[in-house]
Design a protein around this motif. Structure first.
Motif, PDB file in Angstrom:
ATOM      1  N   LYS A 134      85.336  23.309 -38.234  1.00 13.93           N
ATOM      2  CA  LYS A 134      85.773  21.936 -38.421  1.00 13.93           C
ATOM      3  C   LYS A 134      84.632  21.095 -38.956  1.00 13.93           C
ATOM      4  CE  LYS A 134      88.048  18.099 -36.139  1.00 13.93           C
ATOM      5  NZ  LYS A 134      89.012  17.959 -37.235  1.00 13.93           N
ATOM      6  N   LYS A 135      84.909  20.325 -39.990  1.00 10.26           N
ATOM      7  CA  LYS A 135      83.880  19.510 -40.614  1.00 10.26           C
ATOM      8  C   LYS A 135      83.753  18.191 -39.861  1.00 10.26           C
ATOM      9  CE  LYS A 135      82.551  17.584 -45.081  1.00 10.26           C
ATOM     10  NZ  LYS A 135      83.001  17.312 -46.476  1.00 10.26           N
ATOM     11  N   VAL A 136      82.585  17.914 -39.359  1.00 10.96           N
ATOM     12  CA  VAL A 136      82.312  16.628 -38.717  1.00 10.96           C
ATOM     13  C   VAL A 136      80.969  16.124 -39.220  1.00 10.96           C
ATOM     14  CG1 VAL A 136      83.680  16.982 -36.629  1.00 10.96           C
ATOM     15  CG2 VAL A 136      81.314  17.773 -36.699  1.00 10.96           C
ATOM     16  N   GLU A 167      82.024  18.237 -27.359  1.00 11.42           N
ATOM     17  CA  GLU A 167      83.128  19.143 -27.668  1.00 11.42           C
ATOM     18  C   GLU A 167      84.475  18.435 -27.567  1.00 11.42           C
ATOM     19  OE1 GLU A 167      84.667  23.657 -26.636  1.00 11.42           O
ATOM     20  OE2 GLU A 167      82.783  22.906 -25.804  1.00 11.42           O
ATOM     21  N   GLU A 168      84.645  17.604 -26.543  1.00 11.71           N
ATOM     22  CA  GLU A 168      85.896  16.851 -26.399  1.00 11.71           C
ATOM     23  C   GLU A 168      86.104  15.896 -27.564  1.00 11.71           C
ATOM     24  OE1 GLU A 168      86.598  15.381 -22.147  1.00 11.71           O
ATOM     25  OE2 GLU A 168      84.502  16.046 -22.109  1.00 11.71           O
ATOM     26  N   ILE A 186      80.687  23.345 -32.910  1.00 11.36           N
ATOM     27  CA  ILE A 186      81.323  23.720 -34.171  1.00 11.36           C
ATOM     28  C   ILE A 186      81.271  25.224 -34.385  1.00 11.36           C
ATOM     29  CG2 ILE A 186      81.174  23.501 -36.686  1.00 11.36           C
ATOM     30  CD1 ILE A 186      80.007  20.634 -36.129  1.00 11.36           C
ATOM     31  N   ASN A 187      80.124  25.813 -34.055  1.00 10.60           N
ATOM     32  CA  ASN A 187      79.919  27.255 -34.308  1.00 10.60           C
ATOM     33  C   ASN A 187      80.274  28.136 -33.118  1.00 10.60           C
ATOM     34  OD1 ASN A 187      78.861  26.597 -36.864  1.00 10.60           O
ATOM     35  ND2 ASN A 187      76.850  26.213 -35.972  1.00 10.60           N
ATOM     36  N   ASN A 231      68.306  14.739 -33.119  1.00  9.17           N
ATOM     37  CA  ASN A 231      68.017  16.144 -32.843  1.00  9.17           C
ATOM     38  C   ASN A 231      68.884  16.688 -31.719  1.00  9.17           C
ATOM     39  OD1 ASN A 231      66.362  18.237 -31.122  1.00  9.17           O
ATOM     40  ND2 ASN A 231      65.562  18.390 -33.205  1.00  9.17           N
ATOM     41  N   ARG A 232      69.015  15.961 -30.632  1.00  7.04           N
ATOM     42  CA  ARG A 232      69.792  16.450 -29.481  1.00  7.04           C
ATOM     43  C   ARG A 232      71.283  16.522 -29.804  1.00  7.04           C
ATOM     44  NH1 ARG A 232      64.930  16.500 -29.302  1.00  7.04           N
ATOM     45  NH2 ARG A 232      63.686  16.426 -27.388  1.00  7.04           N
ATOM     46  N   TYR A 233      71.795  15.529 -30.538  1.00  2.00           N
ATOM     47  CA  TYR A 233      73.215  15.570 -30.904  1.00  2.00           C
ATOM     48  C   TYR A 233      73.488  16.657 -31.943  1.00  2.00           C
ATOM     49  CZ  TYR A 233      74.894  11.672 -28.139  1.00  2.00           C
ATOM     50  OH  TYR A 233      75.280  10.872 -27.084  1.00  2.00           O
TER      51      TYR A 233
END
Length: 844
Positions: A3-5, A232-233, A269-270, A259-261
């Protein structure tokens, strides 16, 4: 399929830009030196902005520029020139607030992507769909929405949805806050908010005539948002862009948070299950926080949103003070988190120097240890100690954006053809762009050492400290040929330079067609509808309108037969219409009844629309039209009540003729311009037909989901409202003694009112001479008698001085002296403090 975010980072300086890009931001948002909603940030001049675009695009990062302030009439030409510059500078998108200027951009640059700023107060599906029809490709939703509401909007609209996931929160709805303007002249809608929400306040009970004992003094100061554990939510909800707040923060903050996000988002995503370790969470606390909250995103409210203790950085809790040795000037601490030399503590005393562990002097200590530090003054045992500056974390962050350091590497496909008696050709290719180079001379037959594939691969792969790396290479090499290594290196350099140039350019998509289709469709509807006429010029008649909340206020308005009555309270609407019907039949009044829709109607507030649908048959003949307060309501009006008149409230923040023209094209009967508009700004407007201005009322400074009455009085229960809230007996008292009255609606949504009341009775002629012929009186807490006295004063003045018709309550000439006498009577009788609002002030 992945999913592209997008991870969107705040940028207030070039160092912050590097910090964001090198730590994995997909896009950055920044402001120029003009028209930016963070006017006090460092921001980017034109030269730096061009360089910022180049730096970002080369590294596959988009650049969005904030031009999200209201534009004055006098600024339109400069604004358009600035947008032209941004377009030519290859900026990816604009973040906008001003609807009129958005329309202008759409028409001038149909393929320039525009995003609706959170200042546009999009808080429902209807808002998002209206903005989509307008040609916005992205909507930044209000911070007050929860994840269920956001998911609903995502599933039912085609625009990209952007949501704040980390950083400072506003206590009020952005774009609806006039508190900074009301108290001074610094407007949040102009990017210069003075942050009155971060000041000290007391809560006052006017019924008991006492102050409420509250824990903390910063009663309007929210915590900071932190969604790192909910990434994730949020991805599953369909949010496209994860927005970090903080354009005024230091680059170390940007580096750390991005960096943390980035780690958390990539893990989700992966499906790599990267754990959100405690250190990541601690680092976010250390870099900056005002206490953290999951915010409205995850249905937190009240005390879970607010931090009344202090309005600035709280830091990371590291332990408690045990003993202070006054003789040796040492403080003993039981550590629950790590401590390093150079760290800063909330107790002051400068940065930590020596860390003393028994007889040993150390530069660091770990959680669980009991250590001593040199400290200049007494600290009480048991005092909580917070680390407000983490030297190790800051050093780690700085290393990520040091000059010449490239942490983000973009994979390239390479192809090189080396054929005898031909010029060699090298191509570098990423997903969208190509850079190529041709050798200066033809390839010759080798005399001694022939060129090998291994040597070519070695030389072509030497991309050094560029943001690229070779992912795949195709080599076509004739046997027994040779060429100078210097030429291979030069080809590599030229191909990279050409790739840079291509990546800097933006491939714009044409997005104008939908807007043209929407506009033409709307105009056809309006032309077909005989009850709505676009921009009809008529003889200027002076119209006095009143907005009211209560039945008593409505009665006073009906008794005086005012021109327009905007009724605001949904729960009393049926009762109000029945009363209006009686007056219409018995008293033959000429007043028009207009439903003033609430400022905030979220997805779950369908009761408002259900109520209106139920009125359709029995009461619709009594209703002249609808007064709208947000964009979604325009869509609702268009879809459901085309035979009724459209009225535009001041909450749509109209400050220039482009916005006025936009609403006239929608067929608006009248348009109330911004309460922040000064006389000077009004005078510059070319077409003042249909314009309305608020001439009386306590300014609604802020509307907020936070209810201080329920939280701070501790009387509110989740299943039962504080019964006192209905009485509106509470006020917030500022440090200078002003009392700002609070009012709560049935959704526990709070409005904060200004202490002083705008009263422009003496300026009506002045406004009239400028071309304003519609005047609004905005009632709030007034009783029947007070409402009647105020309305009668204005009606008499307008009838006598402007209409030359019969007066209502007495035969005195309403000259200036008489006005002064009447005002003094009102002041004495109702204990009001009057001012002229911003009519004679220029907002910043």
């Amino acid at each position: 399929m992945k999913k592209k975010v997008e991870l969107l980072a705040p940028v207030g300086s070039f160092e912050s830009l590097k910090a964001a890009v090198q730590n994995g931001a997909n896009a950055v948002y920044l402001g120029g030196t003009i028209f930016s909603a963070r006017a006090s940030a460092a921001n980017f001049d034109k030269e730096n902005l061009i360089e910022a675009v180049k730096y970002s695009h080369i590294r596959n990062c988009k650049v969005f520029v904030t031009v999200n302030t209201l534009i004055k009439e006098s600024e339109k030409e400069e604004f358009v020139e600035y947008i032209k510059f941004l377009y030519e500078a290859n900026v990816d998108a604009l973040i906008l607030q001003d609807i009129g200027m958005a329309k202008s951009i759409r028409e001038r640059w149909p393929n320039f992507e525009i995003h609706a700023s959170t200042q546009m107060v999009a808080h429902s599906l209807k808002d998002a769909k209206f903005l989509e029809d307008m040609g916005f490709s992205r909507v930044v939703l209000a911070r007050e929405l929860n994840i269920e509401e956001i998911s609903y909007i995502v599933k039912n609209t085609n625009v990209d949805i952007e949501v704040f996931v980390h950083g400072a929160l506003c206590v009020g709805y952005s774009g609806q806050c006039l508190m900074s303007t009301s108290i001074g002249t610094r407007s949040g809608n102009r990017g210069r908010c003075a942050q009155p929400c971060r000041k000290k306040y007391k809560l006052y009970d006017s019924e008991e005539k006492e102050y409420i004992n509250t824990k903390g003094e910063y009663l309007l100061s929210p915590r900071d948002l932190n969604s790192i554990e909910n990434v994730e939510e949020l991805i599953k909800s369909g949010i496209y862009s994860f927005k970090i707040e903080g354009r005024m923060k230091k680059p170390e903050y940007v580096a750390t948070v991005v960096n943390r996000y980035r780690k958390a988002m990539d893990s989700s995503i992966n499906n790599s299950n990267y754990p959100i370790v405690q250190k990541d969470i601690d680092d976010l606390f250390s870099i900056f926080n005002r206490k953290f909250t999951q915010g409205y995103l995850f249905n937190k409210c009240g005390a879970d949103i607010m931090n009344a203790d202090k309005p600035n950085n709280r830091g990371l809790y590291i332990g408690k003070a045990l003993i202070y040795d006054n003789k040796r000037k040492r403080l003993k601490i039981k550590l629950e988190k790590d401590l390093n030399k150079g760290d800063g503590l909330n107790i002051g005393g400068g940065d930590v120097g020596r860390i003393i562990d028994g007889k040993n002097i150390k530069t660091s200590a770990r959680a669980g240890q009991t250590i001593e530090i040199d400290f200049p003054r007494y600290i009480k045992s048991g005092t909580d100690i917070y680390k407000t500056n983490d030297s190790e974390l800051l050093n780690e962050a700085r290393k990520t954006y040091q000059e010449g350091k490239e942490l983000i590497k973009i994979p390239l496909d390479a192809k090189i053809d080396v054929n005898l008696n031909k010029k060699a050709k090298l191509i570098f290719r990423d997903n969208e762009n190509i850079g190529q180079a041709i050798s200066k001379s033809v390839v010759e037959k080798a005399i001694k050492v022939e060129l090998s594939s291994e040597k070519l691969l070695s030389q072509i792969s030497k991309l050094g400290n560029t943001p690229f790396e070779i992912d795949n290479i195709n080599i076509e090499l004739d046997k027994g040929v040779s060429m100078p290594i210097s030429q291979i290196n030069e080809m590599r350099r030229v191909a990279i330079e050409e790739l840079y140039k291509e990546k800097i350019k933006i491939k714009r998509k044409h997005v104008y067609d939908k807007f043209i289709e929407y506009k033409n469709d709307l105009n056809r509807e309006l032309i077909d509808n005989k009850n709505i006429v676009i921009c009809k010029e008529d003889n200027k008649e002076n119209i006095l309108s009143v907005s009211c909340w209560t039945i008593d206020q409505l009665k006073a308005s009906l008794d005086l037969d005012l021109d327009n009555i905007y009724f605001r309270e949904p729960s009393l609407l049926i009762q109000a219409l029945n009363l209006f019907k009686v007056y219409k039949e018995k008293n033959k009044i000429h007043s028009k009844f207009i439903i003033y829709l609430p400022r905030i109607v979220r997805n779950e507030n369908t009761y408002v629309y259900s109520l209106l649908d139920n009125l359709r048959y029995e009461y619709m003949d009594l209703i002249d039209g609808f007064r709208v307060s947000n964009y979604g309501q325009i869509k609702y009006f268009k879809d459901n009540f085309r035979g009724k008149n459209l009225y535009i409230s001041s909450w749509l923040n109209i400050l220039n003729s482009e916005s006025i023209a936009f609403y006239k094209e929608l067929g608006a009967k009248n348009i109330c311009i911004s309460q922040e508009a000064s006389a000077n700004q009004i005078s510059m407007l070319k077409d003042k037909d249909k314009l309305e201005y608020i001439v009386y009322g306590n300014t609604e400074m802020m509307i907020s989901e936070y209810c201080p009455m329920g939280v701070l009085t501790k009387l509110c229960k989740k299943d039962k409202r504080d019964s006192k809230c209905n009485k509106s007996i509470y006020s917030l008292e500022s440090e200078d003694g002003q009392k700002f009255r609070l009012k709560q609606d049935e959704n526990c949504r709070t409005t904060i009112y200004a202490q002083e009341c705008v009263n422009l009775i003496e300026d009506i002629k002045y406004l009239n001479n400028m071309g304003i012929s519609n005047y609004e009186i905005s009632l709030s807490f007034e009783s029947y008698n007070e409402s009647y006295d105020i309305l009668a004063l204005y009606k008499n003045f307008i009838d006598d001085e402007l209409k030359n018709s019969k007066k209502v309550i007495n035969n005195d000439k309403y000259n200036k002296l008489n006005i002064d006498i009447q005002l003094k009577k009102l002041t004495t009788k109702y204990n009001k403090i009057y001012n002229s609002g911003h009519l004679y002030k220029e907002i910043d």
